[in-house]
Design a protein around this motif. Structure first.
Motif, short mmCIF file in Angstrom:
data_model
loop_
_atom_site.label_atom_id
_atom_site.label_comp_id
_atom_site.label_asym_id
_atom_site.label_seq_id
_atom_site.Cartn_x
_atom_site.Cartn_y
_atom_site.Cartn_z
N ALA A 1 0.82 -1.22 0.00
CA ALA A 1 0.00 0.00 0.00
C ALA A 1 0.85 1.26 0.00
O ALA A 1 0.59 2.19 -0.78
N VAL A 2 1.86 1.33 0.86
CA VAL A 2 2.66 2.56 0.91
C VAL A 2 3.49 2.75 -0.36
O VAL A 2 3.65 3.87 -0.83
N ASN A 3 3.99 1.66 -0.92
CA ASN A 3 4.80 1.80 -2.12
C ASN A 3 3.96 2.19 -3.34
O ASN A 3 4.38 3.02 -4.15
N VAL A 4 2.77 1.61 -3.47
CA VAL A 4 1.90 1.97 -4.59
C VAL A 4 1.36 3.39 -4.41
O VAL A 4 1.40 4.20 -5.34
N ALA A 5 0.88 3.70 -3.21
CA ALA A 5 0.37 5.06 -2.96
C ALA A 5 1.50 6.09 -3.12
O ALA A 5 1.29 7.16 -3.71
N GLY A 6 2.67 5.77 -2.62
CA GLY A 6 3.80 6.68 -2.76
C GLY A 6 4.20 6.90 -4.20
O GLY A 6 4.55 8.01 -4.60
N SER A 7 4.12 5.85 -5.02
CA SER A 7 4.43 5.99 -6.44
C SER A 7 3.41 6.89 -7.12
O SER A 7 3.77 7.75 -7.93
N PHE A 8 2.14 6.69 -6.80
CA PHE A 8 1.10 7.55 -7.36
C PHE A 8 1.33 9.01 -6.96
O PHE A 8 1.31 9.92 -7.79
#
Length: 125
Positions: free
Chosen positions: A40-47
Motif C-alpha cells: 500500500a505505501v509503495n503503490v500510494a507513494g508511487s502515485f
C-alpha cells in the motif's frame, strides 16, 4: 544546504510516521500473513510521486521537492521493508507468494506513477 537538509529531515519524519500508521492499521485489519502495508505505501507513494512531479513543475515549485518528494515520500515508501518482506515469504517456503509480491508490487507501483502523472496532467490541462 542546511535548510534543505532540515526540510528533508522534517519530511522524512512525517512520512515515516505515516508509514507506521499504515503498518499498524493493516496489521489490525488484515493480520500478519502478507505484507499488505508495504504494498500500500509503495503503490500510494508511487502515485503521489507522479502527482507531485507534475504539480510542482507546473507551479514552478520544485523548491518543495526536497521536503515533499525526498522527505515525505522517501520516509513513507520503503525498499528495505519490501526486500525483507519478500525474503521472509521466500524463507517461509511461500515462493509463489514471494514472486507474486515482488512482481505485483513493482507492476502496481509503476502503474501508479504513470496514473499519477496522467491524472495530474489531465487535471492541470
Amino acid at each position: 544546504m542546511i535548510q534543505t537538509l532540515l526540510q528533508v529531515a522534517m519530511g522524512g519524519a512525517l512520512g515515516s510516521a505515516a508509514r507506521y500508521l499504515v503498518n499498524v492499521t493493516a496489521m489490525r485489519l488484515l493480520g500478519p500473513g502478507f505484507p499488505w502495508a508495504t504494498v500500500a505505501v509503495n503503490v500510494a507513494g508511487s502515485f503521489l510521486m507522479g502527482v507531485l512531479v507534475v504539480s510542482l513543475a507546473h507551479r514552478d515549485a520544485m523548491r518543495l521537492a526536497p521536503f515533499l518528494m525526498t522527505g515525505v515520500l522517501g520516509g513513507f515508501t520503503t525498499f528495505s521493508a519490501f526486500s525483507l518482506d519478500a525474503l521472509t515469504l521466500w524463507e517461509r517456503g511461500q515462493a509463489g507468494a514471494a514472486s507474486a509480491y515482488v512482481l505485483g508490487s513493482v507492476a502496481a507501483s509503476l502503474a501508479a506513477i504513470v496514473a499519477g502523472i496522467a491524472v495530474t496532467r489531465a487535471f492541470l490541462a
